[in-house]
Scaffold this active site. Structure first.
Site, PDB file in Angstrom:
ATOM      1  N   ARG A 290       0.843  -1.208   0.000  1.00  0.00           N
ATOM      2  CA  ARG A 290       0.000   0.000   0.000  1.00  0.00           C
ATOM      3  C   ARG A 290       0.868   1.244   0.000  1.00  0.00           C
ATOM      4  O   ARG A 290       1.928   1.256   0.648  1.00  0.00           O
ATOM      5  CB  ARG A 290      -0.863   0.050   1.272  1.00  0.00           C
TER       6      ARG A 290
ATOM      7  N   ARG B 202      15.603 -19.718  -2.846  1.00  0.00           N
ATOM      8  CA  ARG B 202      16.861 -20.154  -2.207  1.00  0.00           C
ATOM      9  C   ARG B 202      17.395 -21.464  -2.757  1.00  0.00           C
ATOM     10  O   ARG B 202      18.604 -21.644  -2.874  1.00  0.00           O
ATOM     11  CB  ARG B 202      16.663 -20.281  -0.686  1.00  0.00           C
TER      12      ARG B 202
ATOM     13  N   CYS C 275      17.362 -16.991   8.465  1.00  0.00           N
ATOM     14  CA  CYS C 275      18.144 -16.364   9.544  1.00  0.00           C
ATOM     15  C   CYS C 275      18.935 -17.389  10.377  1.00  0.00           C
ATOM     16  O   CYS C 275      20.104 -17.151  10.725  1.00  0.00           O
ATOM     17  CB  CYS C 275      17.231 -15.542  10.451  1.00  0.00           C
TER      18      CYS C 275
ATOM     19  N   GLN D 144      14.501 -19.651  18.701  1.00  0.00           N
ATOM     20  CA  GLN D 144      14.337 -18.545  17.772  1.00  0.00           C
ATOM     21  C   GLN D 144      13.313 -17.509  18.238  1.00  0.00           C
ATOM     22  O   GLN D 144      12.212 -17.845  18.678  1.00  0.00           O
ATOM     23  CB  GLN D 144      13.917 -19.098  16.398  1.00  0.00           C
TER      24      GLN D 144
ATOM     25  N   ARG E  50      10.584 -22.111  18.610  1.00  0.00           N
ATOM     26  CA  ARG E  50      10.261 -20.691  18.799  1.00  0.00           C
ATOM     27  C   ARG E  50      10.203 -20.415  20.296  1.00  0.00           C
ATOM     28  O   ARG E  50       9.553 -21.158  21.041  1.00  0.00           O
ATOM     29  CB  ARG E  50       8.900 -20.403  18.161  1.00  0.00           C
TER      30      ARG E  50
ATOM     31  N   HIS F 218      18.246 -14.962  17.666  1.00  0.00           N
ATOM     32  CA  HIS F 218      18.137 -16.423  17.643  1.00  0.00           C
ATOM     33  C   HIS F 218      19.373 -17.003  18.327  1.00  0.00           C
ATOM     34  O   HIS F 218      20.490 -16.500  18.150  1.00  0.00           O
ATOM     35  CB  HIS F 218      18.132 -16.951  16.202  1.00  0.00           C
TER      36      HIS F 218
ATOM     37  N   ASN G 268      18.522 -11.889  14.395  1.00  0.00           N
ATOM     38  CA  ASN G 268      17.901 -12.466  13.202  1.00  0.00           C
ATOM     39  C   ASN G 268      17.471 -11.416  12.194  1.00  0.00           C
ATOM     40  O   ASN G 268      17.400 -11.691  10.995  1.00  0.00           O
ATOM     41  CB  ASN G 268      16.681 -13.313  13.594  1.00  0.00           C
TER      42      ASN G 268
HETATM   43  N1  NAP Z   1      12.241 -11.608  10.360  1.00  0.00           N
HETATM   44  C1  NAP Z   1      13.355 -12.304  10.221  1.00  0.00           C
HETATM   45  O1  NAP Z   1      14.069 -12.654  11.191  1.00  0.00           O
HETATM   46  C2  NAP Z   1      13.805 -12.718   8.846  1.00  0.00           C
HETATM   47  C3  NAP Z   1      15.057 -13.283   8.683  1.00  0.00           C
HETATM   48  C4  NAP Z   1      15.457 -13.696   7.404  1.00  0.00           C
HETATM   49  C5  NAP Z   1      14.594 -13.493   6.346  1.00  0.00           C
HETATM   50  N2  NAP Z   1      13.387 -12.935   6.554  1.00  0.00           N
HETATM   51  C6  NAP Z   1      12.504 -12.721   5.415  1.00  0.00           C
HETATM   52  O2  NAP Z   1      12.498 -11.319   5.139  1.00  0.00           O
HETATM   53  C7  NAP Z   1      11.231 -10.940   4.621  1.00  0.00           C
HETATM   54  C8  NAP Z   1      10.672  -9.764   5.432  1.00  0.00           C
HETATM   55  O3  NAP Z   1      10.554 -10.115   6.795  1.00  0.00           O
HETATM   56  P1  NAP Z   1       9.782  -9.163   7.850  1.00  0.00           P
HETATM   57  O4  NAP Z   1       9.958  -9.856   9.155  1.00  0.00           O
HETATM   58  O5  NAP Z   1      10.198  -7.743   7.698  1.00  0.00           O
HETATM   59  O6  NAP Z   1       8.255  -9.342   7.283  1.00  0.00           O
HETATM   60  P2  NAP Z   1       6.916  -8.521   7.579  1.00  0.00           P
HETATM   61  O7  NAP Z   1       6.927  -7.875   8.907  1.00  0.00           O
HETATM   62  O8  NAP Z   1       5.804  -9.471   7.282  1.00  0.00           O
HETATM   63  O9  NAP Z   1       6.889  -7.375   6.453  1.00  0.00           O
HETATM   64  C9  NAP Z   1       6.695  -7.691   5.102  1.00  0.00           C
HETATM   65  C10 NAP Z   1       6.662  -6.428   4.251  1.00  0.00           C
HETATM   66  O10 NAP Z   1       6.594  -6.826   2.879  1.00  0.00           O
HETATM   67  C11 NAP Z   1       5.527  -6.160   2.234  1.00  0.00           C
HETATM   68  N3  NAP Z   1       4.952  -7.074   1.239  1.00  0.00           N
HETATM   69  C12 NAP Z   1       4.398  -8.287   1.450  1.00  0.00           C
HETATM   70  N4  NAP Z   1       3.979  -8.826   0.296  1.00  0.00           N
HETATM   71  C13 NAP Z   1       4.272  -7.930  -0.679  1.00  0.00           C
HETATM   72  C14 NAP Z   1       4.093  -7.907  -2.087  1.00  0.00           C
HETATM   73  N5  NAP Z   1       3.499  -8.903  -2.730  1.00  0.00           N
HETATM   74  N6  NAP Z   1       4.539  -6.836  -2.770  1.00  0.00           N
HETATM   75  C15 NAP Z   1       5.141  -5.816  -2.129  1.00  0.00           C
HETATM   76  N7  NAP Z   1       5.349  -5.774  -0.780  1.00  0.00           N
HETATM   77  C16 NAP Z   1       4.918  -6.820  -0.083  1.00  0.00           C
HETATM   78  C17 NAP Z   1       4.530  -5.829   3.309  1.00  0.00           C
HETATM   79  O11 NAP Z   1       3.796  -4.738   2.863  1.00  0.00           O
HETATM   80  P3  NAP Z   1       2.673  -3.986   3.742  1.00  0.00           P
HETATM   81  O12 NAP Z   1       3.430  -3.309   4.854  1.00  0.00           O
HETATM   82  O13 NAP Z   1       2.079  -3.025   2.791  1.00  0.00           O
HETATM   83  O14 NAP Z   1       1.747  -5.060   4.222  1.00  0.00           O
HETATM   84  C18 NAP Z   1       5.466  -5.525   4.493  1.00  0.00           C
HETATM   85  O15 NAP Z   1       5.899  -4.185   4.443  1.00  0.00           O
HETATM   86  C19 NAP Z   1      10.379 -12.224   4.648  1.00  0.00           C
HETATM   87  O16 NAP Z   1      10.485 -12.841   3.379  1.00  0.00           O
HETATM   88  C20 NAP Z   1      11.060 -13.077   5.682  1.00  0.00           C
HETATM   89  O17 NAP Z   1      10.842 -14.458   5.507  1.00  0.00           O
HETATM   90  C21 NAP Z   1      12.980 -12.521   7.771  1.00  0.00           C
END
Ligand code: NAP
Length: 367
Positions: free
Chosen positions: A38, A107, A136, A163, A245, A252, A344
């Site tokens: 958005r 990946r 992570c 984690q 978790r 983590h 992480n």
């Molecule tokens: N958290 C961790 O420790 C970690 C570690 C390694 C990798 N990751 C990976 O990193 C990514 C982000 O993690 P996060 O924890 O920041 O996730 P999150 O809190 O769910 O945030 C996801 C963000 O991506 C946006 N988004 C989702 N689908 C989209 C789409 N189709 N097009 C454009 N934007 C989109 C969302 O938009 P809106 O705000 O508009 O909803 C939100 O801003 C994930 O793939 C996760 O698996 C996370």
């Protein structure tokens, strides 16, 4: 040399990417372009950004977001309708940008390098437009065990993880706070948001991260197995994982048991991991301490020190993998136990992708 960069996703990982770029003086040409599902204004790091909307329903207009960008960091959600699955390949085909993805969608694709700069930066070439960053828990484990593999060749790894909830995404941090509030108010938590965790997480540990697979392991556990093999370039490496978790917001931890082909005792492992030339990105916190702050929390000053999840929030450790409790496994020949922790959201995600981009810049691939 400067780089026109974009960011897709403004959750905790997107926020940390903005912070890492700034802290590392990454040479941006112009403002970082930011998108999510958005349009709105978002504060990331300490800066306000105009967030552009990416929508499949308005595909052609949305795709223009990528025009002119040299590199795009993906920190969106995964899956068929997720950010990188929808936008990375069209952006590469139309505009030729390099895409570095935090998610799991690509990946294990044999054509996509899975990269931890401390281990396998050579997997990135000018032709690899799409680059994946590992899970992570995999990242911190390979940073810690790769230098030991170089020294004595790893035969088998048994890992148990502890984690943080933020590994699920930003909403899980709010869920933990709300559950803890209800626990304090009413003495129990009898419901939770099942779209986040299957059971309440407040003051409990769940041996369940991501979906269960037919072999009884979870997807998270098999990510650790398969990603570790791919990054280390050892397709038949024996790795087995239990992913848990725990009610921690960020950070983590992992208990890792390793069997080596050659002899490697705890003292030698400690020396290798303490040497930044042999073990970049690792800090060893292991042994008696003379740090007065550390002693304050312990009964006896001569007690061994060790890192915990709280330590990775300290400024000096936030991008490092902290290793402690290094000791011989006395039950097998050439066996070792260690404990490692990392942030992480930073080394487990944001720091890793920014390091990849910085090294691509150094190697002349970017810029
Ligand atoms: N958290 C961790 O420790 C970690 C570690 C390694 C990798 N990751 C990976 O990193 C990514 C982000 O993690 P996060 O924890 O920041 O996730 P999150 O809190 O769910 O945030 C996801 C963000 O991506 C946006 N988004 C989702 N689908 C989209 C789409 N189709 N097009 C454009 N934007 C989109 C969302 O938009 P809106 O705000 O508009 O909803 C939100 O801003 C994930 O793939 C996760 O698996 C996370």
């Amino acid at each position: 040399m400067s780089v026109r960069a974009g960011l897709v996703g403004v959750g905790p990982v997107g926020d940390r990417i903005v912070r890492c770029l700034k802290e590392r003086d990454f040479p941006l040409a112009g403002d970082l372009c930011v998108a999510a599902t958005r349009a709105r204004t978002e504060t990331l790091g300490d800066e306000e950004f105009a967030v552009q909307a990416l929508s499949e329903d308005d595909f052609e207009n949305s795709l223009e977001f990528f025009e002119g960008l040299d590199v795009v960091f993906f920190a969106g959600r995964e899956g068929a309708k997720g950010a990188s699955a929808t936008w990375a390949k069209p952006a590469i085909e139309r505009y030729g940008c390099y895409c570095i993805d935090n998610g799991s969608d690509f990946r294990m694709d044999p054509d996509v390098p899975l990269v931890v700069p401390e281990v396998n930066m050579e997997a990135v070439t000018p032709d690899t437009k799409l680059i994946a960053s590992p899970n992570c828990s995999t990242i911190q484990m390979v940073v810690a065990i790769w230098p030991l593999h170089q020294a004595a060749t790893i035969k088998r790894v048994v890992v148990s993880t502890y984690q943080a909830v933020s590994g699920w995404g930003g909403a899980a941090q709010t869920e933990l706070c709300e559950e803890l509030e209800r626990l304090l108010e009413c003495g129990c938590v009898d419901n939770c948001d099942p779209s986040i965790f299957p059971r309440p997480i407040a003051l409990d540990c769940l041996p369940h991260i991501d979906r269960f697979l037919p072999n009884g392991y979870t997807k998270e556990e098999m990510k650790m197995v398969n990603e570790t093999r791919k990054i280390m370039g050892v397709p038949d490496l024996k790795v087995t994982a239990t992913a848990v978790r725990v009610p921690v917001q960020i950070g983590h931890a992992e208990a890792i048991n390793i069997a080596f082909e050659k002899s490697l005792d705890a003292d030698t492992a400690r020396q290798i991991l303490s040497d930044p030339a042999q073990a970049p990105g690792v800090v060893v916190i292991d042994g008696p301490t003379d740090d007065p702050n550390a002693i304050e929390f312990r009964n006896a000053p001569e007690e061994l020190q060790y890192p915990t999840q709280a330590d990775v929030l300290r400024d000096e450790y936030k991008d490092m993998v902290l290793v402690g409790r290094i000791r011989d496994d006395e039950t097998v020949p050439h066996g070792l136990n260690l404990w490692c922790v990392a942030d992480n959201l930073r080394k487990g995600a944001a720091t890793n992708v920014v390091q990849i981009a910085a090294q691509m810049l150094e190697q002349g691939i970017l810029g």
